[in-house]
Motif scaffolding. Structure first.
Motif, short mmCIF file in Angstrom:
data_model
loop_
_atom_site.label_atom_id
_atom_site.label_comp_id
_atom_site.label_asym_id
_atom_site.label_seq_id
_atom_site.Cartn_x
_atom_site.Cartn_y
_atom_site.Cartn_z
N ALA A 22 -49.22 48.98 47.96
CA ALA A 22 -48.23 49.26 46.93
C ALA A 22 -46.99 49.90 47.53
O ALA A 22 -45.85 49.56 47.17
CB ALA A 22 -48.84 50.16 45.86
N SER A 23 -47.18 50.82 48.46
CA SER A 23 -46.04 51.45 49.13
C SER A 23 -45.25 50.44 49.95
O SER A 23 -44.02 50.48 49.99
CB SER A 23 -46.54 52.59 50.02
N GLN A 28 -45.47 50.45 42.33
CA GLN A 28 -46.54 51.41 42.09
C GLN A 28 -47.17 51.19 40.72
O GLN A 28 -46.71 50.36 39.93
CB GLN A 28 -45.98 52.84 42.18
N GLY A 206 -43.00 52.13 37.65
CA GLY A 206 -43.73 51.60 38.79
C GLY A 206 -43.05 50.45 39.47
O GLY A 206 -43.44 50.06 40.58
#
Length: 299
Positions: A22-23, A28, A206
């Motif tokens: 995700a990073s 996110q 996100g």
């Protein structure tokens, strides 16, 4: 009859670290909603499992097409990120996507765990293309081909520095479990125009933390909402439909606190009213930022 595939067993799976992934792609939770990511010994680069959460609206089936696009596009960017240097962050901007429904059955268990898989089929310095598939109960439900523009972290930050915001504390619930409101500006038997109301960074939480932008999948969901309203008006009843095929082109990222205008018009309708093509566009300050052509089967 649709071909059935064997979903990889737990013993066949090699887990992928979801937090690191995700990073790596600057996405996110809650926009990133996979329950697991993993590799198996196959032609596919990466697999993932998720549960749908977005309201179906007027669509028939196990999940909204826009939501399928959201998860599949994220998985495609994860496939691209597998070749990144550890710790590197790259922004994958979906520029074009093609959805093709493969299974017309409606006898799926609602809100069940679904499996997606992705592989990279073309790559250059500035663009990458992923092929993705959605499997439900082992059946191939739909395919999505996604072409991304690649932006290194420093390039992205330079381009969008004026839109940077502090990272917010995670919400208790996902904003993607709710449809966002639209205000109809014009409506006829042939076309509709509507604008977003009160959309904000909270509603795309996100998606590119610190740089909240309208996600392409959420833009697609807005276009599906105006399409549903147009169908209801044209047919004089509550219409349910399936998206057979869709092509979406996205040309520009827009900050999440900006108002978008969604338009849809009929390009074709069969004599029996069972099939139609709808052309949609999304605009910001009179600039078209995204377009789509959707083939629908009306129930």
């Amino acid at each position: 009859m649709n071909q059935t595939f064997q979903i990889p067993s737990q013993s066949e799976r090699v887990a992928v670290d979801m937090a690191k992934m995700a990073s790596s792609i600057a996405v996110q939770r809650p926009y990133f909603a996979f329950r697991s990511l993993y590799k198996v010994l196959s032609e596919w680069d990466i697999w993932g499992d998720f549960k749908p959460e977005q309201p179906l609206g007027s669509e028939s089936g196990p999940l909204a097409t826009a939501e399928a696009g959201r998860h599949l596009a994220i998985l495609g960017s994860c496939a691209a990120a597998l070749s990144q240097t550890e710790g590197e962050r790259v922004y994958y901007l979906a520029a074009q996507a093609k959805w093709d429904l493969q299974c017309h059955s409606t006898d799926f268990t609602p809100r069940q765990l679904m499996t997606a898989r992705a592989k990279i089929v073309d790559r250059s310095r500035k663009m990458v293309t992923a092929k993705t598939e959605l499997l439900i109960e082992g059946r191939l439900f739909g395919t999505l081909s996604v072409r991304y523009q690649i932006l290194a972290e420093k390039t992205f930050e330079k381009l969008f520095s004026s839109h940077r915001e502090p990272i917010r504390s995670p919400s208790v619930s996902s904003p993607y479990t709710r449809a966002f409101p639209l205000s109809v500006l014009a409506l006829s038997a042939r076309e509709i125009t509507a604008s977003s109301i009160g959309f904000s960074p909270v509603l795309c939480e996100g998606h590119f933390p610190e740089y909240p932008m309208w996600p392409v999948a959420v833009v697609m969901y807005g276009m599906s909402q105006v399409t549903a309203r147009l169908l209801d008006h044209r047919m004089g009843r509550n219409v349910f439909y399936r998206v057979l095929y869709a092509v979406i082109e996205a040309d520009e990222l827009v900050p999440a606190n900006k108002q978008l205008v969604f338009s849809a018009r009929f390009a074709f309708m069969s004599a029996d009213g069972k099939l139609c093509d709808v052309v949609c566009s999304t605009s910001y300050e009179r600039r078209v930022i995204a377009t789509t052509r959707i083939e629908l089967a009306i129930e």
